[in-house]
Design a protein around this motif. Sequence first.
Motif, PDB file in Angstrom:
ATOM      1  N   GLY A  88       0.740  -1.249   0.000  1.00  0.00           N
ATOM      2  CA  GLY A  88       0.000   0.000   0.000  1.00  0.00           C
ATOM      3  C   GLY A  88       0.766   1.294   0.000  1.00  0.00           C
ATOM      4  N   LEU A  89       2.098   1.280  -0.146  1.00  0.00           N
ATOM      5  CA  LEU A  89       2.819   2.547  -0.210  1.00  0.00           C
ATOM      6  C   LEU A  89       2.412   3.296  -1.478  1.00  0.00           C
ATOM      7  CD1 LEU A  89       4.979   4.463   0.944  1.00  0.00           C
ATOM      8  CD2 LEU A  89       6.694   3.178  -0.356  1.00  0.00           C
ATOM      9  N   ALA A  90       2.150   4.593  -1.347  1.00  0.00           N
ATOM     10  CA  ALA A  90       1.666   5.407  -2.463  1.00  0.00           C
ATOM     11  C   ALA A  90       2.603   5.320  -3.660  1.00  0.00           C
ATOM     12  CB  ALA A  90       1.520   6.865  -2.019  1.00  0.00           C
ATOM     13  N   SER A  91       2.009   5.281  -4.854  1.00  0.00           N
ATOM     14  CA  SER A  91       2.786   5.065  -6.074  1.00  0.00           C
ATOM     15  C   SER A  91       3.794   6.181  -6.324  1.00  0.00           C
ATOM     16  CB  SER A  91       1.846   4.924  -7.272  1.00  0.00           C
ATOM     17  OG  SER A  91       1.043   6.086  -7.415  1.00  0.00           O
ATOM     18  N   ARG A  92       3.460   7.433  -5.955  1.00  0.00           N
ATOM     19  CA  ARG A  92       4.407   8.525  -6.215  1.00  0.00           C
ATOM     20  C   ARG A  92       5.706   8.321  -5.438  1.00  0.00           C
ATOM     21  NH1 ARG A  92       1.951  13.772  -2.820  1.00  0.00           N
ATOM     22  NH2 ARG A  92       1.933  12.752  -0.765  1.00  0.00           N
ATOM     23  N   THR A  93       5.585   7.748  -4.229  1.00  0.00           N
ATOM     24  CA  THR A  93       6.779   7.506  -3.422  1.00  0.00           C
ATOM     25  C   THR A  93       7.507   6.258  -3.890  1.00  0.00           C
ATOM     26  OG1 THR A  93       5.885   8.682  -1.529  1.00  0.00           O
ATOM     27  CG2 THR A  93       7.585   7.051  -1.068  1.00  0.00           C
ATOM     28  N   VAL A  94       6.771   5.246  -4.301  1.00  0.00           N
ATOM     29  CA  VAL A  94       7.406   4.060  -4.878  1.00  0.00           C
ATOM     30  C   VAL A  94       8.239   4.462  -6.086  1.00  0.00           C
ATOM     31  CG1 VAL A  94       7.006   1.862  -6.045  1.00  0.00           C
ATOM     32  CG2 VAL A  94       5.633   2.478  -4.037  1.00  0.00           C
ATOM     33  N   GLU A  95       7.657   5.267  -6.957  1.00  0.00           N
ATOM     34  CA  GLU A  95       8.368   5.695  -8.164  1.00  0.00           C
ATOM     35  C   GLU A  95       9.559   6.588  -7.820  1.00  0.00           C
ATOM     36  OE1 GLU A  95       5.266   7.564 -10.343  1.00  0.00           O
ATOM     37  OE2 GLU A  95       4.188   5.679 -10.728  1.00  0.00           O
ATOM     38  N   ILE A 146       0.866   2.900   9.188  1.00  0.00           N
ATOM     39  CA  ILE A 146      -0.315   2.640  10.022  1.00  0.00           C
ATOM     40  C   ILE A 146      -1.440   1.967   9.244  1.00  0.00           C
ATOM     41  CG2 ILE A 146       0.211   4.504  11.634  1.00  0.00           C
ATOM     42  CD1 ILE A 146      -1.874   6.215  10.185  1.00  0.00           C
ATOM     43  N   ARG A 147      -1.168   1.559   8.006  1.00  0.00           N
ATOM     44  CA  ARG A 147      -2.164   0.798   7.253  1.00  0.00           C
ATOM     45  C   ARG A 147      -2.378  -0.571   7.893  1.00  0.00           C
ATOM     46  NH1 ARG A 147      -3.260   2.222   1.738  1.00  0.00           N
ATOM     47  NH2 ARG A 147      -3.671   0.016   1.390  1.00  0.00           N
ATOM     48  N   GLU A 148      -3.480  -1.204   7.574  1.00  0.00           N
ATOM     49  CA  GLU A 148      -3.796  -2.509   8.145  1.00  0.00           C
ATOM     50  C   GLU A 148      -3.686  -3.622   7.114  1.00  0.00           C
ATOM     51  OE1 GLU A 148      -7.556  -2.273  10.079  1.00  0.00           O
ATOM     52  OE2 GLU A 148      -6.860  -0.842  11.596  1.00  0.00           O
ATOM     53  N   ASP A 149      -2.976  -3.354   6.014  1.00  0.00           N
ATOM     54  CA  ASP A 149      -2.763  -4.403   5.022  1.00  0.00           C
ATOM     55  C   ASP A 149      -2.008  -5.567   5.656  1.00  0.00           C
ATOM     56  OD1 ASP A 149      -2.522  -1.596   3.851  1.00  0.00           O
ATOM     57  OD2 ASP A 149      -3.093  -2.770   2.093  1.00  0.00           O
ATOM     58  N   SER A 150      -2.236  -6.742   5.139  1.00  0.00           N
ATOM     59  CA  SER A 150      -1.549  -7.917   5.655  1.00  0.00           C
ATOM     60  C   SER A 150      -0.069  -7.866   5.288  1.00  0.00           C
ATOM     61  CB  SER A 150      -2.175  -9.188   5.064  1.00  0.00           C
ATOM     62  OG  SER A 150      -1.448 -10.327   5.440  1.00  0.00           O
ATOM     63  N   VAL A 151       0.777  -8.064   6.280  1.00  0.00           N
ATOM     64  CA  VAL A 151       2.219  -8.191   6.054  1.00  0.00           C
ATOM     65  C   VAL A 151       2.586  -9.610   6.456  1.00  0.00           C
ATOM     66  CG1 VAL A 151       4.503  -7.347   6.681  1.00  0.00           C
ATOM     67  CG2 VAL A 151       2.593  -5.745   6.513  1.00  0.00           C
ATOM     68  N   SER A 169       5.491 -11.428   6.465  1.00  0.00           N
ATOM     69  CA  SER A 169       6.836 -11.873   6.812  1.00  0.00           C
ATOM     70  C   SER A 169       7.289 -11.172   8.082  1.00  0.00           C
ATOM     71  CB  SER A 169       7.819 -11.557   5.683  1.00  0.00           C
ATOM     72  OG  SER A 169       8.042 -10.163   5.577  1.00  0.00           O
ATOM     73  N   PRO A 170       8.117 -11.840   8.900  1.00  0.00           N
ATOM     74  CA  PRO A 170       8.656 -11.175  10.099  1.00  0.00           C
ATOM     75  C   PRO A 170       9.405  -9.894   9.751  1.00  0.00           C
ATOM     76  CG  PRO A 170       9.060 -13.538  10.182  1.00  0.00           C
ATOM     77  CD  PRO A 170       8.538 -13.247   8.806  1.00  0.00           C
ATOM     78  N   GLU A 171      10.119  -9.915   8.630  1.00  0.00           N
ATOM     79  CA  GLU A 171      10.857  -8.730   8.208  1.00  0.00           C
ATOM     80  C   GLU A 171       9.908  -7.571   7.931  1.00  0.00           C
ATOM     81  OE1 GLU A 171      14.555  -7.792   5.187  1.00  0.00           O
ATOM     82  OE2 GLU A 171      13.079  -9.308   4.611  1.00  0.00           O
ATOM     83  N   GLY A 172       8.813  -7.861   7.216  1.00  0.00           N
ATOM     84  CA  GLY A 172       7.840  -6.820   6.920  1.00  0.00           C
ATOM     85  C   GLY A 172       7.153  -6.288   8.160  1.00  0.00           C
ATOM     86  N   LEU A 173       6.854  -7.169   9.112  1.00  0.00           N
ATOM     87  CA  LEU A 173       6.224  -6.732  10.357  1.00  0.00           C
ATOM     88  C   LEU A 173       7.147  -5.813  11.146  1.00  0.00           C
ATOM     89  CD1 LEU A 173       4.567 -10.100  11.463  1.00  0.00           C
ATOM     90  CD2 LEU A 173       3.358  -8.005  10.808  1.00  0.00           C
ATOM     91  N   LEU A 174       8.435  -6.160  11.202  1.00  0.00           N
ATOM     92  CA  LEU A 174       9.393  -5.324  11.924  1.00  0.00           C
ATOM     93  C   LEU A 174       9.531  -3.963  11.252  1.00  0.00           C
ATOM     94  CD1 LEU A 174      11.521  -4.866  14.100  1.00  0.00           C
ATOM     95  CD2 LEU A 174      13.195  -5.981  12.605  1.00  0.00           C
ATOM     96  N   GLU A 175       9.610  -3.951   9.928  1.00  0.00           N
ATOM     97  CA  GLU A 175       9.704  -2.680   9.209  1.00  0.00           C
ATOM     98  C   GLU A 175       8.512  -1.787   9.524  1.00  0.00           C
ATOM     99  OE1 GLU A 175      12.128  -4.075   5.181  1.00  0.00           O
ATOM    100  OE2 GLU A 175       9.963  -4.384   5.331  1.00  0.00           O
ATOM    101  N   ARG A 176       7.322  -2.361   9.452  1.00  0.00           N
ATOM    102  CA  ARG A 176       6.127  -1.545   9.691  1.00  0.00           C
ATOM    103  C   ARG A 176       6.099  -1.035  11.131  1.00  0.00           C
ATOM    104  NH1 ARG A 176       0.535  -2.775   6.848  1.00  0.00           N
ATOM    105  NH2 ARG A 176       1.704  -1.658   5.280  1.00  0.00           N
ATOM    106  N   ILE A 207       8.670  -0.434  13.183  1.00  0.00           N
ATOM    107  CA  ILE A 207       9.681   0.606  13.391  1.00  0.00           C
ATOM    108  C   ILE A 207       9.280   1.899  12.690  1.00  0.00           C
ATOM    109  CG2 ILE A 207      12.039   1.269  12.744  1.00  0.00           C
ATOM    110  CD1 ILE A 207      12.954  -1.498  13.577  1.00  0.00           C
ATOM    111  N   PHE A 208       8.762   1.802  11.480  1.00  0.00           N
ATOM    112  CA  PHE A 208       8.357   3.008  10.766  1.00  0.00           C
ATOM    113  C   PHE A 208       7.175   3.688  11.461  1.00  0.00           C
ATOM    114  CE2 PHE A 208      11.321   1.585   7.757  1.00  0.00           C
ATOM    115  CZ  PHE A 208      11.517   2.561   6.793  1.00  0.00           C
ATOM    116  N   ALA A 209       6.283   2.902  12.046  1.00  0.00           N
ATOM    117  CA  ALA A 209       5.164   3.489  12.780  1.00  0.00           C
ATOM    118  C   ALA A 209       5.654   4.246  14.009  1.00  0.00           C
ATOM    119  CB  ALA A 209       4.170   2.402  13.183  1.00  0.00           C
ATOM    120  N   ARG A 210       6.648   3.705  14.689  1.00  0.00           N
ATOM    121  CA  ARG A 210       7.196   4.391  15.864  1.00  0.00           C
ATOM    122  C   ARG A 210       7.872   5.693  15.459  1.00  0.00           C
ATOM    123  NH1 ARG A 210      10.288   0.265  19.779  1.00  0.00           N
ATOM    124  NH2 ARG A 210      10.146   2.101  21.131  1.00  0.00           N
ATOM    125  N   ILE A 211       8.576   5.669  14.331  1.00  0.00           N
ATOM    126  CA  ILE A 211       9.217   6.888  13.838  1.00  0.00           C
ATOM    127  C   ILE A 211       8.170   7.933  13.478  1.00  0.00           C
ATOM    128  CG2 ILE A 211      10.546   7.844  11.912  1.00  0.00           C
ATOM    129  CD1 ILE A 211      12.127   5.195  11.871  1.00  0.00           C
TER     130      ILE A 211
END
Length: 381
Positions: free
Chosen positions: A153-160, A193-198, A200-207, A209-213
């Motif tokens: 779910g990351l916005a396409s403008r930022t992905v690009e 803060i999206r509720e999309d399914s993640v 992998s453990p790596e993806g959960l940790l990333e989300r 940490i980024f939420a805390r930031i």
Amino acid sequence: MFARLRSVPKNYDWGTPNAMSALQGLPPTNQPEAELWFGSHLASQCTVDEGAKHTDFSSWLHVTGHAFPLLVKFLAASRPLSIQVHPHQDEAAAGFARENAEGPALDSPQRTYKDGNPKPELLIALSDTFDALWGLLPSALKTQRLQRFAATGLASRTVEGLAALSDQDALATVISGGEGINEWAEDLAAWSIREDSVDSPEGLLEREIFARIAQAFPGDRGIVVAFLMHTLRLTRGEALFVSPGQIHAYVGGFALEVMLPSDNVVRGGLTAKHQDADLFLKTATAPPMQVPPFVSPVRRDGHAVYEGVAMPFSVSGIVGDGDIPATTDALILGETGEFTFSRERASQPIRRGEVYFVAGNSQPLQVRGAGRAWLVEPRGN
């Protein structure tokens, strides 16, 4: 010879309320107690007991002829620290001399160099988990992360935009606040803060940490710098080495830090403190690495010993009875339980939260007790 050391908690806003008071068995202060410093650095506020008198540790070392050229800290982070980097020896010496000549004052918030020393540091997790950002991701890992973020779910403008960053200029573009960076920061915060399914453990940790930031520093472009970095979760007893020139940020947890006696910090994000983008980029010289430099302890005489070629010190984790060499002047820090350390005719109980200087001697220290304590010794490079 044993000598009791004491220190005063640093009440930085990212600290954990009452953490150091609880460690030392003192009444709660209801303040964010971030760090407790032990060493001879001018800012350490470290004293040594001499009867009823508390003497400055640095002065005591000078008078007695002992030496302890390290700084040891307990660190308790309830929210992320700044993205930062520490200078090499030549940079620290030149920067300290320059700021001494030109200003600002040593205690000014605009000051970068507080001393002329480098700051290689070892962090050992003391809490069940300790989260951190460390170093730049190599290109392949950065691409994999971007694919995970785009799929959830990351916005396409930022992905690009992130996909278009060159490996050579990515950090400079973000730190310097290039076009679109503020929008990318907003999108990364929204993604966290999206509720999309993640899945992998790596993806959960990333989300996580980024939420805390995002919660601690809304709108700060440091979250985009974080995208370029490894996200790490250390478990209790795991250790990470941070060399001069390596960008990093501690995100949350309780830890022991050992370093050369320096407070030189060049900040590049996630802080309201002084930042210098040009100096940060000049100081951040470490290249991307596939695997962070975790330090695995070796078992020696029943103790876990953390040491390495680049570390001018060694740290021994003590959990039970045994003998342990301590040939150089050292510190013993009690974390849990209670121990008695003995050598020749001297014997010293050390409990949770207590810190003692012990003079070097060719005879090993005899250790009796249970819990966890730490012996920190300087080593030659």
